[in-house]
Motif scaffolding. Structure first.
Motif, PDB file in Angstrom:
ATOM      1  N   PHE A  33       6.472  -0.815  10.173  1.00 41.82           N
ATOM      2  CA  PHE A  33       5.407  -1.468   9.418  1.00 41.82           C
ATOM      3  C   PHE A  33       4.763  -2.601  10.195  1.00 41.82           C
ATOM      4  CE2 PHE A  33       3.429  -3.393   5.738  1.00 41.82           C
ATOM      5  CZ  PHE A  33       3.141  -2.284   4.981  1.00 41.82           C
ATOM      6  N   GLU A  44       0.585  -0.432   7.533  1.00 40.29           N
ATOM      7  CA  GLU A  44       0.539   0.070   6.162  1.00 40.29           C
ATOM      8  C   GLU A  44      -0.559   1.104   5.973  1.00 40.29           C
ATOM      9  OE1 GLU A  44      -1.105  -2.385   7.132  1.00 40.29           O
ATOM     10  OE2 GLU A  44      -3.014  -2.233   6.089  1.00 40.29           O
ATOM     11  N   ASN A  45      -1.489   1.215   6.930  1.00 37.99           N
ATOM     12  CA  ASN A  45      -2.544   2.216   6.781  1.00 37.99           C
ATOM     13  C   ASN A  45      -2.070   3.615   7.121  1.00 37.99           C
ATOM     14  OD1 ASN A  45      -4.372   0.328   6.044  1.00 37.99           O
ATOM     15  ND2 ASN A  45      -5.293   0.129   8.060  1.00 37.99           N
ATOM     16  N   PRO A  54       1.502   9.070   6.156  1.00 38.39           N
ATOM     17  CA  PRO A  54       1.635   7.840   5.378  1.00 38.39           C
ATOM     18  C   PRO A  54       2.837   7.011   5.827  1.00 38.39           C
ATOM     19  CG  PRO A  54       2.548   9.671   4.164  1.00 38.39           C
ATOM     20  CD  PRO A  54       2.083  10.220   5.482  1.00 38.39           C
ATOM     21  N   PRO A  55       2.707   5.686   5.786  1.00 38.63           N
ATOM     22  CA  PRO A  55       3.871   4.850   6.098  1.00 38.63           C
ATOM     23  C   PRO A  55       4.949   4.996   5.030  1.00 38.63           C
ATOM     24  CG  PRO A  55       2.068   3.509   5.265  1.00 38.63           C
ATOM     25  CD  PRO A  55       1.541   4.891   5.419  1.00 38.63           C
ATOM     26  N   ASP A  56       4.560   5.489   3.848  1.00 42.53           N
ATOM     27  CA  ASP A  56       5.535   5.644   2.750  1.00 42.53           C
ATOM     28  C   ASP A  56       6.666   6.588   3.141  1.00 42.53           C
ATOM     29  OD1 ASP A  56       2.817   5.380   2.223  1.00 42.53           O
ATOM     30  OD2 ASP A  56       3.085   5.692   0.084  1.00 42.53           O
ATOM     31  N   PRO A  86      -0.729   4.366  -0.189  1.00 46.19           N
ATOM     32  CA  PRO A  86      -1.715   5.346   0.291  1.00 46.19           C
ATOM     33  C   PRO A  86      -1.293   6.787  -0.014  1.00 46.19           C
ATOM     34  CG  PRO A  86      -1.175   3.771   2.026  1.00 46.19           C
ATOM     35  CD  PRO A  86      -0.281   3.459   0.873  1.00 46.19           C
ATOM     36  N   ASN A  87      -0.028   7.073   0.218  1.00 49.89           N
ATOM     37  CA  ASN A  87       0.415   8.453   0.041  1.00 49.89           C
ATOM     38  C   ASN A  87       0.280   8.923  -1.405  1.00 49.89           C
ATOM     39  OD1 ASN A  87       1.444  10.743   1.355  1.00 49.89           O
ATOM     40  ND2 ASN A  87       3.435  10.384   0.393  1.00 49.89           N
ATOM     41  N   ALA A 114      -5.150  -0.520   2.415  1.00 51.01           N
ATOM     42  CA  ALA A 114      -4.476   0.624   3.019  1.00 51.01           C
ATOM     43  C   ALA A 114      -4.859   1.893   2.260  1.00 51.01           C
ATOM     44  CB  ALA A 114      -2.975   0.424   2.992  1.00 51.01           C
ATOM     45  N   TYR A 149      -0.613  -6.694   6.441  1.00 55.58           N
ATOM     46  CA  TYR A 149      -1.338  -5.430   6.518  1.00 55.58           C
ATOM     47  C   TYR A 149      -2.812  -5.696   6.787  1.00 55.58           C
ATOM     48  CZ  TYR A 149      -2.633  -5.954   1.559  1.00 55.58           C
ATOM     49  OH  TYR A 149      -3.122  -6.391   0.380  1.00 55.58           O
TER      50      TYR A 149
END
Lengths: 613, 291, 458
Positions: free
Chosen positions: A118, A128-129, A228-230, C129-130, C155, C225
C-alpha cells in the motif's frame, strides 16, 4: 469435469448467476485449489494467502500496465513465479511452527504485505488505486486472433486455465508427494518417523499454494481489467478459507463449490433481497453452521448422503477372523487352540532388511555409550551403556518408570540425550533427527499407535515404503504412485507379513485394535529397517492377538536386528536371545532369558512380587 | 537527529498501547493455554466490550457503569459461546476450532453492524480525566495516563486471579500439563467455561476503556487481533508474563518506529516477530510444551 | 504510467494481440507469427451509423433507464456516502417530476428524461475500488445501467474511470478530490463536477498567507493515498512558493487509522504553528478529536484544505471555530445564488437537515448529466459526451459554470469558509461562514499539466 466447465455458462445464468459472477467463481476456485492442497491435503491452515494472491496479481499487472509488457499470459506466469518465490521465503519463516502458531504467523505476514504494497511500494502497485488498465489476453491462431475480451470469451479463457490447474492438482495429489502430504496432515510425527523430511514437503505444499494463488491473482487482474489493492487484505484470505470450508476441504473441487455458494448468496442477498451490509452476517451464520454440522463441507455432506443412500445395510466389522471362543474353554486351552490354529496358517516369506551402505558391516549394529537424559532435576536415563550385535534379538524389560520408552526415543533420535553417544552401524548418530536415522535403517514401532488415521491400510504402508524407495525428500510431483519400481511389491509383501492383505482397502478407523497394532509394526517394517525397535508391541492385546503378534515378530525377526520392549515376559523371553533389565533409568543386569529368570536382583526388583505370590 | 522530547513522548505512547495489547493478549493466551483453542473471535470480543459499554454509557451517562457493563456483557457472551459452541470443538482439530471461532467473529461484527450501523460511536472519558496533564518535561492527555493505570490494575487483577486463587492454579497447571488437570477430578468443563469467559472479558474490558481514546466501530477488533497474534508469538503462547512482555515490546516498537516513519511501524513489528521465531521459536517466555 | 492510460481501450488490446505471438508460455502449442489485421471476431456488427456500444441501446429501450451508484455505506467514509446518496435520490426525483430547480439547470427536461423514467440502483462500495467495480459490473450485466456514479474515495473514482472507459458506460464521479481523477487518470467517459486538490490549494493558499502571514512553520497530516498526497503536494507547493512556508513534518497515516497518538506526538514536538489536516471522513474526525486530547488544538491553528462534510457536526463547533477550509458548497450560499436557495430548501424539506457539499455534488452531477442527455436528445454515449465537451455555460447552485473539454473537469468556483464561534451560530447548522468565492478558472492548472489524455469515443 471438462463437460461441467463447458456446460456451466449455458446452465448457470438460468439460476441467476451473472457472467461476471461465473468468471469470478473460476478465479476463486483456482485460488482455492492451491489452498486446498495446503489445507485439505497437508493440514496447514493459512490465513495469509492474500499475500500471494496479491503478489502474483500485482507483478503481472505491473508488467502489463506500467512496463507495457506485451504478452498477457507470460506476464501471469511471471507473476506466478514471483508468488511462488515469495511463498518459499515466507514458508521458511512460517513453517518453523505448526498449528495455531502457523495460522497466526501467516496472518501477520500477510498483513505486512498489505502495508508494504500500500505505501512503500505504491510506485509499483498504484497504492490504494491498484493498477487499472490490465489488458485482456489474446490467442493468435495464424489465420486469425481470438481476443478474450467479453464475458463469455473470458469464461473460455478462465475455464481452460481452471481445467489445467485442476489436472495438475489431481496429478500432484495422486503423486507420491501427494501421499506424503496426506500423511503429514494425519500424523506429522509418524510421517517424519518413517523417514520423510516433512519440513521440505510442507514447504513444497506452501509454495504450490502460493503459486496457485499468484496465478489466480493474475487472472483476477485480467478478468477485471483492474488489479485491486483489496486483493491483499485479510478479507481475501478469510473469504478463501471460508469458501474452502463451505465447499469441503481435501476435495480440490471444494473451493469451487464454496465460491459458487458464496458469490451466489452474496449476489442474491444484496441485489435480490436488498439486504445491504447484512449479507455478510447471513454468510457468517451459514458458515458457522456448516463448520459445526458438516465437517467436510458441502461435498463431504453430499458424499455422506450418497453413501447413506447407496449402502443400505452396513456390515459390522468383526475383530480378528476367527469365531468367538466358547466360554467353556479355560484360558490355557483357548491359548493352545489359538496357537495351533495360527501355527498351521500359511506365513508370508520374511522380508529381508534392505541393504544399506554399511550392509556388510558385522559386529555391533548399535552401541550406546553413557547415555543420559535429564528433565530438569529428574533423571530419566542415567549413563546407560548398551550394545546390540547384528542379527540379534534383544528384549528390554523393567518396571514402569524405568525409563524404557525414553531410552528408545533417544535411540531413534526423537529426543536428544543430555549426554552420551549413540553409534549405529559404526556411525555416530547422536544429535541426528528421527527422519535421517530412519533413512539409515533404524526405526521403531510406537507404544501408542501412531497411524495415518484417515487413510486406508494400504496407503499407510505405502507411505512408509515410499520413504525407503524415494529417500527423505523428492519432488516427483507428477509421477504416478504405481510407476515407482518395487513399491507395489514391497507394500504387498508388508501387508502379507503383518497379515492385513484382506484389510488393505479398509480405512484405519475401521480396524480392530489388534489389527491396528499389526499395522503399527507394519509401518515400521515397510521401510525395511536393518534395526527395528518395538515399543510394547503386545500391549493391550487379547490372548489370540498376542499369539498372532508373537508369530509375526518371529517371522520378521529373521535376518533382522530387533530390540523389543514389553511387559509380557513369557512372550518376550520366547522371542529374544538376550534381555536387558532397566531399573530407575539404569541397566540393572543383562543376560539370556534363562539367566534373567534366575537372577535374584531381577526377581527382587521386578519379578519379586509375582514370584512371592 | 533524534528529538529527545519526542522520543520520550513516543515511549509513553508505546507504553499505553503496549499495556492495552498486553491485556488483550493475556485473555487470548490464557484461553489458548487452558482450553487449547485459539479464539479468532477475540478481536470481536474487544469490539463487543466497547459497544456494550457505549450502550450503558448512553443510558446512564456514567463511565464506570459503562466499564462494568461492557466487561460483564462480554463475560456472559464468552461463557455462553463456550457452553453452546466451543465446547463441542474440544475434541476436534485445531483447524476446525480456528474455522468456527473465525466464523463467530464475523457473526459478532456483522450483528453489531446490523443494529448500530457503521458510524463510529464515541464514549467520552469521565470529566475528571478530560484535558491534558503536564509531566514537567511534556504534556500528555490525562485520560491516556489514567488508561495506563487502569490497564495496569486490570493486569494485576488478572495476575492475582492466575497466581493467587485456586482457579488460577488449575489454569496454570492446565497450561503446563493438561493431562494432569484431567486426572485431578476437577469439573474441567466448568473451569473451561469460566476461563473462556474471563479471557473474553479481558478483551471486552480493554475494548471499553480504550473507547474514549479511539471511539468504536464494528471493525475495530480486526486490526487489534492481528497485533495480538504478534504479541503472543513474541511472548510465547500460553504464557501470561509472555503476553505482558510481548505487549510492551510490540507497543514500543510501533511507537518508536513511527517517530522515524509511521509507515514502517508494522513492518518493524513483523521483523521483531521473525527474529524471535528464528532465535527463540517458542517465544521469549514460552515453553516448548504446547503447539 | 508514462504513455497514458489507454490499455483498457480496444485499440491497444489489438496491438497486444499482435505482439502476443511469442506467448508460447500459453502451453497451447500455437506458434504462429502474427495474424492478419482487421479480421474481427468480436461484434463489429453491421454498417449502421451507431453500432451498439456498452449498454447502448439495450439500456435505454424500455420505459425506464437505470443508474448504478456504488457508494460507501460502511467504513471510514460511510457518513459522507449516505449524504451523497440523498443528493442522487433528490436529483432522480426532480428529473422524474420535472422540478423547476432541475429545469433551471437542464431546461429541456420534462417529466423524466427523453420520455423515460430514471431509476437509481445502489450498492455498498465500502470505499473499496474492487467492491465498487464488482457492484457496477453486476449492474451493467443485470440492469443495463446507462450511467454510473459514486466514489467518495478517489481510489474508487480512478478505478471506475478506467472501468467506464472499458465498458463504454458514462461515469460521473461522486466526491473525489485527487488531481489524478481529471489528471493522469482522466478518461473520455468520465466527468467531475466538484473541486479538487489543486483548485483547493490555490484558493485557500492566498487566504492562509493573508491571515497567518509569511514564513510560517506548518505540519501536514496526510492520508496515505492519491487524494491525500495530491492535496498535500498542491497546498505545500503554493504555500512554500508564495508564502515561504516550511513543512516541519508530514504525518502520513493509512486510511482507517484509529489511534493517531504516534502521529500527533510527532506533530506536538515538531514546533509547527499551523496544522493542515488533509485526512478525510472518520480519519479526520478522530485525528482532530485526538489532536485536542494531546493539546495540539487549539495551540496550533487548524486548516482543512479540503472540506469534510459533517466535520463540525461530529467534532463540535468549539473545535472548528476559526478554522479555515476550502469547500465546494455551503448552504449559506443560498443568500448569494437563487439556485442554491432552491436546492437547500428542497433538500431540507425532504431530509430535514441542510445539505453538505457531498449531497450538493451528487445533485449537481446528475442534473448536469440530465442537461447533457436532454440537449443531445439521445442516450448514445458519444453524443452525450460531445454535448458535455461543447463547454456551454449554464447556471448552477454556485453560479454559471462550464466543462473543460480537454479533461472533463467542471470549471467552477471554490468556496472558502471559516468556522463560526458557537455563540455566533444562528441555527444549529450554522457552523461556517463563507468568506470568499474564488472563480474557478484562474485556480486550475493547464488542461494537460497533470498528464490528461482522453481516450476514444467508441
Amino acid at each position: 469435469m471438462a463437460a461441467g466447465l463447458i456446460a456451466a455458462p449455458f446452465i448457470l445464468p438460468y439460476l441467476g448467476f451473472t457472467p461476471s459472477t461465473i468468471n469470478r467463481i473460476l478465479v476463486w476456485g483456482l485460488f482455492g485449489i492451491g489452498f486446498d492442497i495446503l489445507f485439505g491435503f497437508t493440514g496447514l491452515l493459512s490465513f495469509g494467502q492474500s499475500a500471494f494472491f496479491g503478489t502474483g496479481g500485482m507483478v503481472a499487472a505491473y508488467l502489463l500496465t506500467i512496463v507495457n509488457f506485451p504478452y498477457v499470459v507470460t506476464a501471469v506466469f511471471i507473476g506466478t513465479i514471483a508468488a511462488a518465490l515469495v511463498g518459499y521465503l515466507v514458508g521458511l519463516i512460517a513453517l518453523r511452527r505448526t498449528g495455531i502458531y502457523f495460522a497466526m504467523i501467516t496472518v501477520a505476514i500477510a498483513e505486512v504485505f498489505y502495508f508494504v504494497e500500500f505505501s512503500p511500494l505504491s510506485a509499483y502497485t498504484g497504492g490504494e488505486n491498484g493498477l487499472p488498465g490490465v489488458p485482456t489476453p489474446t490467442l493468435p491462431l495464424g489465420f486469425t486472433t481470438i481476443q478474450f475480451n467479453s464475458d463469455s470469451s473470458l469464461y473460455a479463457f478462465l475455464a481452460f486455465w481452471y481445467f489445467v490447474g485442476m489436472v495438475l492438482a489431481l496429478r500432484i495429489v495422486r503423486s507420491p508427494v501427494g501421499a506424503v502430504l496426506r500423511a503429514i496432515r494425519d500424523n506429522p510425527l509418524r510421517a517424519a518417523a518413517v523417514g520423510h523430511n516433512i519440513h521440505s514437503y510442507k514447504l513444497t505444499a506452501f509454495v504450490i499454494a502460493a503459486a496457485y494463488a499468484g496465478f489466480a491473482g493474475g487472472l483476477l487482474g485480467i478478468m477485471q481489467g483492474f488489479m485491486p489493492p483489496d486483493a491483499f487484505t485479510f478479507d481475501t484470505s478469510g473469504q478463501l478459507v471460508m469458501q474452502t470450508a463451505i465447499g469441503g476441504a481435501g476435495t480440490l473441487f471444494g473451493p469451487l463449490v464454496g465460491a459458487t455458494v458464496w458469490l451466489y448468496l452474496s449476489d442474491f442477498l444484496q441485489t435480490t433481497l436488498h439486504l445491504g451490509a447484512t449479507w455478510k452476517l447471513v454468510l457468517g451464520v451459514v458458515f458457522v453452521l456448516l463448520v459445526c454440522f458438516l465437517r467436510r463441507g458441502l461435498i463431504g455432506g453430499m458424499s455422506n448422503l450418497y453413501a447413506l443412500v447407496t449402502r443400505p445395510v452396513a456390515t459390522p466389522i468383526k475383530p480378528g477372523q476367527g469365531a468367538v471362543p466358547t466360554p467353556a474353554m479355560t484360558v490355557e486351552e483357548e491359548q493352545k487352540a489359538i496357537a495351533v490354529e495360527i501355527a498351521t496358517a500359511p506365513v508370508a516369506a520374511p522380508m529381508p532388511a534392505a541393504h544399506r551402505q554399511n550392509g556388510d558391516f558385522s559386529g555391533l549394529i548399535l552401541e550406546a555409550m553413557a547415555l543420559t537424559k535429564r528433565y530438569g532435576g529428574l533423571v530419566a536415563n542415567s549413563a546407560i551403556d548398551f550394545s546390540v550385535r547384528h542379527g540379534e534379538r534383544r528384549g528390554i524389560i523393567g518396571p514402569n518408570g524405568a525409563g524404557k520408552t525414553t531410552f528408545f526415543k533417544m535411540l531413534t533420535c526423537e529426543i536428544e540425550p543430555t549426554s552420551g553417544r549413540i553409534m549405529f552401524e559404526g556411525r555416530d548418530i547422536t544429535g541426528m533427527n528421527v527422519t535421517d536415522v530412519c533413512q539409515l535403517g533404524l526405526t521403531k514401532s510406537y507404544q501408542v499407535n501412531q497411524l495415518f488415521t484417515r487413510l486406508t491400510v494400504r496407503e499407510n504402508v505405502t507411505i512408509a515404503a515410499l520413504a525407503e524407495l524415494r529417500g527423505k525428500f523428492r519432488l516427483d510431483l507428477f509421477r504416478r504412485l504405481l510407476k515407482i519400481p518395487g513399491l507395489t511389491e514391497q507394500v504387498e509383501h508388508t501387508l502379507a507379513l503383518v497379515n492385513l492383505t484382506d484389510r488393505a482397502e479398509r480405512p484405519v478407523a475401521a480396524l480392530a485394535y489388534g489389527e491396528k497394532r499389526r499395522l503399527e509394526v507394519g509401518l515400521a517394517l515397510a521401510s525395511s529397517p536393518s534395526l527395528l525397535l518395538l515399543d510394547e508391541p503386545l500391549a493391550g492385546m487379547s490372548p489370540r492377538e498376542r499369539v498372532e503378534m508373537v508369530k509375526l515378530l518371529k517371522s520378521i525377526g529373521q535376518g533382522r536386528t530387533m530390540i523389543i520392549i514389553d511387559h509380557d515376559m513369557d512372550s518376550l523371553f520366547e522371542l529374544v536371545e538376550r534381555v536387558t533389565v532397566l531399573q530407575e533409568g539404569r541397566v540393572l543386569v543383562e543376560g539370556t532369558p534363562e539367566e534373567i529368570k534366575g537372577n535374584k536382583a531381577v526377581q527382587e526388583a521386578y519379578l519379586g512380587g509375582v514370584v512371592a505370590a | 537527529m533524534i528529538n529527545w522530547g519526542n522520543f520520550i513522548s513516543q515511549c509513553f505512547n508505546g507504553l499505553v498501547l503496549g499495556a492495552l495489547l498486553a491485556l488483550i493478549s493475556s485473555g487470548l493466551t490464557i484461553i489458548y493455554g487452558t482450553l487449547g483453542v485459539l479464539n479468532l473471535a477475540h478481536g470481536a470480543m474487544f469490539m463487543l466490550g466497547g459497544y456494550a459499554g457505549w450502550m450503558a454509557y448512553h443510558y446512564t451517562g456514567s463511565f464506570i457503569v459503562a466499564v462494568i457493563a461492557g466487561s460483564l456483557f462480554v463475560l456472559v457472551v464468552g461463557v455462553v459461546t463456550e457452553r453452546l459452541i466451543i465446547r463441542s470443538f474440544y475434541t476436534r482439530s485445531h483447524e476446525d476450532q480456528l474455522l468456527v471461532t473465525f466464523g463467530l467473529g464475523i457473526i459478532f461484527v456483522e450483528t453489531v453492524r446490523f443494529f448500530f450501523g457503521s458510524l463510529s460511536k464515541a464514549v467520552p472519558p469521565p470529566p475528571p480525566l478530560l484535558g491534558i496533564t503536564s509531566l514537567g518535561f511534556m504534556f500528555y492527555p490525562t485520560y491516556r495516563l489514567a488508561l495506563l493505570g487502569i490497564v495496569a490494575v486490570a493486569l494485576l487483577a488478572l495476575y492475582f486471579v492466575l497466581y493467587r486463587t485456586r482457579l488460577g492454579m488449575i489454569v496454570r497447571a492446565g497450561i503446563e500439563d493438561s493431562v494432569m488437570v484431567d486426572s485431578l477430578g476437577i469439573d474441567v468443563y466448568r473451569i473451561f467455561m469460566l476461563v473462556f469467559g474471563i479471557g473474553a472479558m479481558a478483551a471486552g474490558f480493554a475494548g471499553i476503556v480504550n473507547a474514549p481514546v479511539v471511539s468504536i466501530a464494528p471493525d475495530v477488533g480486526e486490526a487489534i487481533l492481528v497485533q495480538t497474534f504478534v504479541v503472543v508469538v513474541i511472548g510465547g503462547v500460553g504464557s501470561f508474563p509472555g503476553a505482558v512482555l510481548g505487549g510492551l515490546i510490540a507497543g514500543e516498537i510501533i511507537s518508536i518506529t513511527s517517530m522515524f516513519d509511521p509507515g514502517y511501524s508494522y513492518v518493524m513489528l513483523f521483523v521483531a516477530m521473525t527474529l524471535v521465531l528464528v532465535l527463540r521459536p517458542h517465544g521469549l517466555l514460552g515453553t516448548a510444551g504446547r503447539e | 504510467m508514462s504513455n497514458g492510460k489507454t490499455p483498457f481501450s480496444k485499440s491497444l488490446s489489438r496491438r497486444h494481440l499482435l505482439q502476443q505471438t511469442a506467448a508460447t508460455g500459453l502451453g497451447l502449442g500455437v506458434l504462429s507469427v502474427g495474424g492478419p489485421r482487421g479480421f474481427e471476431f468480436v461484434s463489429s456488427a453491421a454498417a449502421e451509423d451507431q453500432p451498439p456500444l456498452g449498454t447502448w441501446p439495450a439500456g435505454s429501450q424500455g420505459d425506464t433507464v437505470n443508474i448504478g451508484a456504488a457508494t460507501p455505506l460502511t467504513g471510514t467514509y460511510a457518513s459522507s456516502g449516505e449524504d451523497e446518496l440523498k443528493g442522487w435520490q433528490l436529483a432522480v426525483e426532480h428529473i422524474n417530476n420535472g422540478d423547476p430547480l432541475l429545469k433551471k439547470i437542464a431546461p429541456k427536461v420534462t417529466k423524466g428524461l427523453l420520455g423515460k423514467k430514471v431509476n437509481l440502483l445502489v450498492a455498498d462500495s465500502g470505499a473499496k475500488p474492487n467492491d465498487a467495480v464488482q457492484a457496477e459490473q453486476t449492474f451493467i450485466n443485470q440492469n443495463k445501467i446507462i450511467l454510473m456514479t459514486g466514489s467518495t474515495s478517489s481510489a474508487v473514482a480512478v478505478a471506475l474511470n478506467h472501468f467506464a472507459e472499458r465498458e463504454k458506460v458514462l461515469y460521473v464521479t461522486g466526491i473525489s478530490g485527487s488531481n489524478d481523477t481529471t489528471g493522469k487518470d482522466c478518461v473520455r467517459y468520465s466527468f467531475r463536477q466538484n473541486f479538487y486538490g489543486e483548485t483547493a490549494a490555490n484558493a485557500i493558499g492566498p487566504v492562509l498567507i493573508k491571515v497567518f502571514g509569511k514564513n510560517r512553520k506548518a505540519a501536514w497530516m496526510t492520508p496515505d493515498y492519491t487524494y491525500g498526497h495530491t492535496v498535500t503536494k498542491s497546498s505545500f507547493d503554493y504555500l512554500s512558493k508564495n508564502g515561504g512556508w516550511t513543512m516541519v513534518t508530514n504525518q502520513v497515516s493509512p486510511l482507517g487509522t484509529q489511534d493517531f497518538s504516534q502521529y500527533l506526538t510527532n506533530i506536538a514536538n515538531s514546533g509547527a504553528e499551523i496544522l493542515l489536516n488533509v485526512n478525510w471522513g472518520r480519519d479526520a474526525v478522530l485525528s482532530i478529536q485526538q489532536a485536542k486530547q494531546f493539546g495540539i488544538l487549539p495551540k496550533m491553528k487548524l486548516v482543512i484544505p479540503y472540506q469534510i462534510p459533517f466535520l463540525a457536526k461530529e467534532v463540535g463547533p468549539e473545535l472548528t471555530e476559526g478554522v479555515y477550509a476550502a469547500t465546494d458548497f455551503w448552504w449559506t450560499l443560498e443568500d448569494k445564488y437563487p439556485l442554491a436557495k432552491m436546492f437547500v430548501d428542497a433538500f431540507y424539506k425532504k431530509y430535514n437537515y441542510r445539505p453538505e457539499w457531498g449531497a450538493n455534488n451528487s445533485y449537481m452531477s446528475f442534473a448536469i448529466w440530465a442537461r447533457m442527455v436532454s440537449e443531445a436528445g439521445t442516450f448514445y454515449p458519444p453524443d452525450v459526451i460531445k454535448t458535455y465537451e461543447k463547454g456551454e455555460t449554464f447556471d448552477s447552485t454556485v453560479g454559471p459554470v462550464h466543462f473543460r473539454p480537454q479533461d472533463h473537469q467542471l470549471v467552477r468556483p471554490v468556496i472558502i469558509v471559516r468556522g463560526k464561534a458557537p455563540k455566533a451560530m444562528k441555527n444549529n447548522e450554522d457552523y461556517w461562514e463563507v468568506t470568499e468565492v474564488d472563480p474557478g478558472a484562474p485556480l486550475m492548472q493547464k488542461p494537460d499539466a497533470f498528464g490528461c489524455t482522453l481516450g476514444d469515443y467508441t
